[in-house]
Design an enzyme around this catalytic site. Structure first.
Site, mmCIF file in Angstrom:
data_model
loop_
_atom_site.group_PDB
_atom_site.id
_atom_site.type_symbol
_atom_site.label_atom_id
_atom_site.label_comp_id
_atom_site.label_asym_id
_atom_site.label_seq_id
_atom_site.Cartn_x
_atom_site.Cartn_y
_atom_site.Cartn_z
ATOM 1 N N PHE A 111 0.811 -1.228 0.000
ATOM 2 C CA PHE A 111 0.000 0.000 0.000
ATOM 3 C C PHE A 111 0.839 1.271 0.000
ATOM 4 O O PHE A 111 0.350 2.344 -0.321
ATOM 5 C CB PHE A 111 -0.983 -0.002 1.184
ATOM 6 C CG PHE A 111 -0.526 0.745 2.401
ATOM 7 C CD1 PHE A 111 0.197 0.118 3.395
ATOM 8 C CD2 PHE A 111 -0.828 2.095 2.559
ATOM 9 C CE1 PHE A 111 0.622 0.817 4.519
ATOM 10 C CE2 PHE A 111 -0.420 2.791 3.675
ATOM 11 C CZ PHE A 111 0.320 2.155 4.653
ATOM 12 N N LYS A 112 2.131 1.160 0.341
ATOM 13 C CA LYS A 112 2.988 2.345 0.352
ATOM 14 C C LYS A 112 3.032 3.017 -1.024
ATOM 15 O O LYS A 112 3.291 4.213 -1.121
ATOM 16 C CB LYS A 112 4.416 1.983 0.793
ATOM 17 C CG LYS A 112 4.529 1.278 2.143
ATOM 18 C CD LYS A 112 4.023 2.118 3.290
ATOM 19 C CE LYS A 112 4.478 1.607 4.655
ATOM 20 N NZ LYS A 112 3.876 0.324 5.052
ATOM 21 N N ASP A 113 2.763 2.236 -2.083
ATOM 22 C CA ASP A 113 2.745 2.818 -3.426
ATOM 23 C C ASP A 113 1.658 3.881 -3.576
ATOM 24 O O ASP A 113 1.782 4.773 -4.406
ATOM 25 C CB ASP A 113 2.481 1.730 -4.476
ATOM 26 C CG ASP A 113 3.675 0.807 -4.683
ATOM 27 O OD1 ASP A 113 4.823 1.293 -4.593
ATOM 28 O OD2 ASP A 113 3.459 -0.389 -4.935
ATOM 29 N N LEU A 116 3.509 6.908 -2.201
ATOM 30 C CA LEU A 116 4.869 7.150 -2.685
ATOM 31 C C LEU A 116 4.951 7.246 -4.206
ATOM 32 O O LEU A 116 5.973 7.662 -4.745
ATOM 33 C CB LEU A 116 5.820 6.093 -2.137
ATOM 34 C CG LEU A 116 6.159 6.373 -0.656
ATOM 35 C CD1 LEU A 116 6.754 5.157 0.022
ATOM 36 C CD2 LEU A 116 7.099 7.571 -0.531
#
Ligand SMILES: *Cc1c(COP(=O)(O)O)cnc(C)c1O
Length: 496
Positions: A111-113, A116
């Site tokens: 989920f960091k995408d 980011l």
């Protein structure tokens, strides 16, 4: 309405959104917070007709008020494009009585995408707006997923360098391989002998080191952060909570105004805090269910008013949640004490000096209105992965399984039948070993990529490009340092 940002540790100064994004963290060590909560400007019904990018714009324009529409749309267009393996960007699956909001369809399959992918564009735009001429050096501590997502976002970006610190031995094999194979001459990846909290504290210490900051300024650099302490990460995350609601509405699963629950696998409290922001701007949320693994500091807090990090750090199969000091919790503490930075400082000093603080009844009441805690043991996680797979064929990653197990318990014990969305934070292919062992009951000692193929055979789910890309990629980073030597590694990289 213009939104300005204040540090959680100093209410006397305000800065613009773009400046807060460049700084990452306030000089006093506090985190930036909007000085008020705006409200969505269009109805939920109208939101339900927008695609992900449209929703993202409606959310970001409320908080990033010194960006023009053109600038924001440019950033959004370039972030949420074919890097994602589905045009929907965040598809939802209905599995065994709950909705899974799949946030792992971006380039690094976690989920960091979601944030980011856009942060580099926001930061470049913000630097231009503020006439920043120094090169930006992004320092990042990662519990496994932020590192690769930040590297993928910032590699090759002109005017930016990035250093990622990860706990050596504290991340999954696929996570590590993703990071140490990163190409780009503006990137550096360093393993530290310590855990995630050590990495995060080390980075925060460097941000707060006045002398060192002056030294790098003289050399033409300035630091910033890609961790969820940066509001440039937090705000883009609000969008998928709004989108989830709009999507349920569009598909007739709820009526406009119905309340829903979100269940969030939590580590640094960044993801779930974005859910809280969504509530504050107008999304009808019943409960934000904060799911912890065996590092259950937050669960214990919700049970007791006491935040106590004095305990053993446990390495679990959900490494991205192996955290005892949840940075973003400071933002909730700040809100719950009426945005009183002096009071907040006292709690944070207690945390630093004694490792523990106790909030007041009023603060706890404020928090309980929106949040409830739960945790899942390693055994519960493993059983949940197996049960869901046996029943439905759907494969949960270990982090999502923490949330799923917590939700199962919550549902059984409260009989709350509110529509619930489980926030799915990673592809099972990132944690193949633990996922496979859960399903087939075998302790696997094969190579991680052999296990990838096995999971593919078993589940029939396509192997993500992110995994195939690193199969045979050469290792380019093998630096390991003591947690005391992080600053030295930064100096070496910048050739100071
Ligand atoms: C980072 C991460 C989490 C925890 O999110 P926080 O914002 O730190 O609470 C959960 N699951 C996965 C897969 C992650 O990468």
């Amino acid at each position: 309405m213009e939104i300005l940002y204040k540090s959680t540790r100093d209410s006397s100064k305000s800065v613009s959104a773009s400046y807060a994004i460049i700084k990452g963290i306030a000089e006093d060590g506090g985190l930036f917070m909007p000085d008020q909560f705006p409200s969505l400007e269009i109805s939920l019904e109208e939101l339900s007709k927008l695609d992900y990018k449209g929703v993202a714009y409606e959310v970001m324009k409320l908080f990033f008020t010194d960006f023009t529409e053109e600038e924001l749309r440019y950033c959004i267009e370039h972030a949420y494009d074919s890097k994602f393996d589905t045009e929907e960007i965040v598809p939802m699956s209905f599995v065994d009585g709950a909705y899974y909001l799949e946030l792992f369809h971006g380039s690094t399959i976690a989920f960091k995408d979601m944030a980011l992918s856009i942060l580099p564009y926001l930061m470049k735009t913000a630097a231009k707006k503020n006439n920043i001429n120094e090169k930006i050096v992004i320092l990042t501590a990662t519990s496994g997923d932020t590192g690769k997502a930040a590297l993928a976002g910032f590699a090759g970006v002109e005017g930016v360098k990035i250093v990622v610190f990860y706990p050596k031995g504290g991340v999954s094999a696929i996570q590590e391989k993703q990071m140490v194979t990163q190409v780009g001459d503006n990137v550096k990846v360093v393993g530290i002998t310590g855990n995630f909290d050590d990495a995060q504290t080390g980075v925060k210490n460097i941000f707060g080191d006045k002398e060192f900051n002056e030294k790098i300024n003289k050399a033409g650099y300035r630091f910033s952060s890609a961790n969820s302490i940066n509001i440039g990460r937090l705000i883009p995350q609000v969008a998928y909570y709004v989108y989830a609601y709009a999507n349920l509405l569009k598909n007739g699963k709820i009526e406009e105004g119905d309340l829903i629950n979100f269940v969030v696998p939590t580590g640094n409290f960044g993801n779930i805090l974005a859910g809280y922001f969504a509530k504050r701007i107008g999304i009808p949320v019943n409960k934000l269910i904060c799911a912890s693994n065996e590092n259950k500091v937050l669960y214990d807090f919700f049970e007791s008013k006491v935040y106590d990090r004095n305990r053993d750090f446990i390495l679990t199969t959900s490494p991205s949640m192996d955290i005892l000091i949840s940075s973003n919790f400071e933002r909730l503490i700040y809100l719950s004490c009426g945005c009183n930075s002096d009071k907040n400082i006292q709690f944070m000093n207690d945390l630093k000096e004694k490792g523990v603080y106790t909030v007041t009844d009023e603060m706890k009441q404020f928090i309980d209105e929106s949040f409830i805690g739960g945790f899942a043991s390693e055994d519960m996680v493993s059983k949940r992965i197996k049960n869901v797979f046996d029943k439905t064929g759907y494969v949960l990653d270990t982090h999502t399984a923490v949330a799923s197990a917590v939700y199962e318990n919550y549902e059984n014990s409260t009989k709350d039948d509110t529509t619930s969305v489980i926030v799915s934070t990673a592809s099972p292919y990132k944690f193949t070993r633990a996922v496979l062992s859960s399903i087939d009951g075998i302790k696997h000692d094969e190579d991680d990529f052999v296990l990838v193929d096995k999971l593919n055979e078993l589940s029939g789910i396509d192997i993500p490009k992110a995994v195939n890309d690193i199969r045979n990629a050469p290792v380019l980073h093998n630096t390991v340092c003591d947690k005391e030597d992080m600053k030295k590694e930064v100096e070496n990289f910048l050739v100071l």
